[in-house]
Structures are given as structure tokens and as C-alpha cells.
Design a protein around this motif. Structure first.
Motif, PDB file in Angstrom:
ATOM      1  N   ALA A   1       0.841  -1.208   0.000  1.00 41.91           N
ATOM      2  CA  ALA A   1       0.000   0.000   0.000  1.00 41.91           C
ATOM      3  C   ALA A   1       0.871   1.251   0.000  1.00 41.91           C
ATOM      4  N   ALA A   2       1.905   1.267   0.818  1.00 36.23           N
ATOM      5  CA  ALA A   2       2.812   2.421   0.871  1.00 36.23           C
ATOM      6  C   ALA A   2       3.539   2.592  -0.461  1.00 36.23           C
TER       7      ALA A   2
ATOM      8  N   VAL B   1       2.216  12.041   3.182  1.00 31.97           N
ATOM      9  CA  VAL B   1       2.175  11.225   4.410  1.00 31.97           C
ATOM     10  C   VAL B   1       0.741  10.772   4.658  1.00 31.97           C
ATOM     11  N   ARG B   2      -0.203  11.705   4.592  1.00 38.95           N
ATOM     12  CA  ARG B   2      -1.616  11.364   4.835  1.00 38.95           C
ATOM     13  C   ARG B   2      -2.146  10.387   3.789  1.00 38.95           C
ATOM     14  N   SER B   3      -1.745  10.557   2.554  1.00 41.51           N
ATOM     15  CA  SER B   3      -2.175   9.664   1.479  1.00 41.51           C
ATOM     16  C   SER B   3      -1.671   8.242   1.716  1.00 41.51           C
ATOM     17  N   ILE B   4      -0.430   8.123   2.124  1.00 40.41           N
ATOM     18  CA  ILE B   4       0.141   6.804   2.428  1.00 40.41           C
ATOM     19  C   ILE B   4      -0.599   6.175   3.602  1.00 40.41           C
ATOM     20  N   VAL B   5      -0.840   6.963   4.641  1.00 43.71           N
ATOM     21  CA  VAL B   5      -1.557   6.470   5.822  1.00 43.71           C
ATOM     22  C   VAL B   5      -2.932   5.943   5.429  1.00 43.71           C
TER      23      VAL B   5
ATOM     24  N   ALA C   1      -3.974   4.837   2.530  1.00 43.86           N
ATOM     25  CA  ALA C   1      -3.844   3.609   1.735  1.00 43.86           C
ATOM     26  C   ALA C   1      -3.505   2.417   2.620  1.00 43.86           C
ATOM     27  N   VAL C   2      -2.589   2.605   3.561  1.00 40.28           N
ATOM     28  CA  VAL C   2      -2.207   1.524   4.473  1.00 40.28           C
ATOM     29  C   VAL C   2      -3.414   1.097   5.313  1.00 40.28           C
TER      30      VAL C   2
ATOM     31  N   VAL D   1       3.671  -2.346  13.696  1.00 42.11           N
ATOM     32  CA  VAL D   1       3.542  -0.907  13.898  1.00 42.11           C
ATOM     33  C   VAL D   1       4.094  -0.250  12.645  1.00 42.11           C
ATOM     34  N   VAL D   2       3.278   0.592  12.019  1.00 42.46           N
ATOM     35  CA  VAL D   2       3.658   1.275  10.794  1.00 42.46           C
ATOM     36  C   VAL D   2       3.992   2.724  11.134  1.00 42.46           C
TER      37      VAL D   2
END
Length: 126
Positions: free
Chosen positions: A17-18, A52-56, A58-59, A90-91
Motif C-alpha cells: 500500500a505504501a 504522508v496522509r495519502s500513504i496512511v 492507503a495503508v 507498527v507502521v
């Protein structure tokens, strides 16, 4: 002791996802020997708060689809370092500047690095 099969599975889901959101320097550490509270730390970074928010997002979406629910979430409002705790993993999604400053890789360098799936691109930094 090594990371559980479920932790490895969730790590792969989160890493993919990231990677899909162009996260940089994606790395996973098996911290199961050092910590009793989790098996894996997945660390990645992005150049700005929006990414950062987009990656979060998606994860979180992909892990939800995999049946995982977060135990806790920290740092979302600032978008500089977001921690997603799923118990087994923990991501850490960090702004590039925070990642350089806090150097989590240096803190966990004694822990084995996990092999990520071939379709996970490590990003521009590596």
C-alpha cells in the motif's frame, strides 16, 4: 522467536500500500526479539504532509481489507509522523525531515531487516 506469519502477511500488505503511494525508503524490521508488544516495525517516508496522509489512508484501507484493526493511531493531525499500531505490526509513516532527525533505522539496526515482496519499490531514497 521471529515475527508471526500474520505479522509478515500484514507487513507485506502495508508495504505494498505504501509503495503504491510512492512512499520512500520502505523498510521493515523484525523486532520480535527486542519487544514483547509487537513483531514488526514498518518504516517509510514522504516529502510532504499531504503524501504522508495519502500513504496512511492507503495503508489503513488495505489493512482493513485484510481484517486488521488499529489498536491506536498517533500524529495524524500534524501529518509529519503518523504511527499506526496494529498490535502485530507498527507502521511509521514519516515526513522525510522527521525520519532523518529521529533515525529509527539506527535505533533498530540490531534487529533483522525483513525481505519485502518484489513488487514493493523502496522509493527514491534507496
Amino acid at each position: 522467536m521471529t515475527a508471526s506469519t500474520r505479522a509478515v502477511e500484514l507487513t507485506h500488505v502495508a508495504a505494498r500500500a505504501a509503495s503504491d503511494k510512492i512512499a520512500e525508503d520502505i523498510v521493515a524490521f523484525d523486532v520480535s526479539e527486542q519487544l514483547a508488544i509487537t513483531d514488526v516495525f514498518l518504516i517509510c517516508s514522504a516529502g510532504n504532509e499531504r503524501q504522508v496522509r495519502s500513504i496512511v489512508e492507503a495503508v489503513e484501507d488495505r489493512l482493513r481489507e485484510a481484517g486488521a484493526k488499529p489498536v491506536r493511531r498517533e500524529g495524524e493531525r500534524q501529518g509529519r509522523w503518523v504511527l499506526l499500531d496494529y498490535a502485530e505490526i507498527v507502521v511509521h509513516v514519516m515526513h522525510t525531515e522527521e525520519r532523518e532527525f529521529y533515525a529509527l533505522e539506527r535505533l533498530w539496526r540490531d534487529c533483522p531487516t525483513m525481505t519485502l515482496p518484489a513488487d514493493v519499490t523502496p522509493g527514491r531514497g534507496r
